[in-house]
Scaffold this active site. Structure first.
Site: not given
Ligand code: G3H
Ligand code: ZN
Length: 291
Positions: A79, A101
């Site tokens: 991620d 990203d």
């Molecule tokens: O990539 C991870 C997320 O976009 C999580 O975002 O912490 O706002 O749920 P959040």
């Molecule tokens: Zn995110």
């Protein structure tokens, strides 16, 4: 089924898969157990920081172990990997999904770096990893994945532009696109307001087989999540709400019994607290009983 096939199905049927972050094996267990109970797929995610804490190889080994234990599809996503090198590290370790990203770079640099990862993923795919799904990101996502005691202002110029999104997807060949439409990472003092019209415009501009991803799912009101899915979102990321549940449960546990020094006993309450949130999200996303 591959992740791309599941995402295609989700887009067509107007439901969303849940992507949930972890950095401890207990958290991964909570995610897999909740997905298994709901009979849906589990997408386990590690940011660069989470992966460094746990270890890339360890994350892959956990995914493989949980696949043996549960009869639902389980995927592992790198991620918000913010460089080509970091994304390659995850691919080399055996991740089956990558979120490259490069949204902080110029459009052209974002396209060039993302394309490199799409090509690299194709090159290294093997019998064990027949498909590596790749996600790119376009637009400016504010906030960070924690509790922020301030208001975060999102400006319309932060949003993903539909025409640029179509161009980005065509040039990079990504399977998924993360978009900025009023979503804010983490929990802030103000509630996010999603631009649902913008999601529809991006959905129309981008080919049907490219899944739209909504990051920063924590703190978004349920009615907005439902509207976002109806407008074309097929994958929603949640991290901070799970972190809060996990940490609060541990704090409560130690307050209740300061002499508890048995990790597998106090971890159990944190896992259960996460599962309560996970069950709610999977129901909200319409993901239950889809596999
Ligand atoms: O990539 C991870 C997320 O976009 C999580 O975002 O912490 O706002 O749920 P959040
Ligand atoms: Zn995110």
């Amino acid at each position: 089924m591959t992740l791309n096939e599941i995402l295609k199905q989700a887009t067509q049927e107007h439901w969303a898969t849940g992507h949930f972050n972890f950095s401890e094996s207990d958290q991964a267990r909570a995610i897999c157990e909740a997905a298994n109970e709901a009979r849906t797929c589990a997408i386990l995610g590690t940011s660069e920081g989470e992966a460094k804490h746990l270890g890339y190889f360890q994350a892959v080994a956990l995914r493989d172990a949980f696949r043996k234990e549960f009869g639902v599809p389980i995927f592992l996503n790198a991620d918000h990997h913010k460089s080509v090198e970091a994304a390659k590290t995850a691919i080399d370790a055996g991740y089956d999904s990558i979120h490259i990203d490069l949204s902080a770079l110029s459009f052209e640099d974002n396209v060039a770096g993302t394309e490199k990862i799409v090509e690299y993923a194709k090159q290294v795919k093997s019998d064990k990893l027949p498909v590596i799904s790749v996600e790119g990101e376009l637009g400016y996502l504010r906030g960070s994945r924690k509790i922020q005691n301030e208001k975060i202002e999102v400006r319309p110029e932060d949003y993903t532009d539909p025409e640029q999104a179509a161009d980005f997807v065509r040039r990079t060949g990504v399977d998924r696109l993360a978009i900025a439409v009023g979503n804010i990472h983490g929990i802030s003092l103000n509630e996010p307001t999603l631009d649902i019209e913008r999601i529809k415009q991006i959905r129309t501009a981008v080919p049907d087989d490219v899944a739209l991803v909504l990051h920063a799912g924590s703190g978004i009101p349920d009615d907005q999540i439902k509207a976002a899915i109806t407008a074309g979102i097929a994958n929603i990321h949640i991290n901070t709400e799970l972190r809060v549940a996990y940490t609060q449960a541990l704090k409560d546990e130690f307050q209740k019994d300061p002499s508890n020094v048995i990790p597998y006993k106090y971890d159990a309450s944190a896992r259960e607290a996460m599962k309560t949130i996970l069950r709610q999200k999977l129901q909200l996303f319409g993901a239950a009983n889809r596999i």
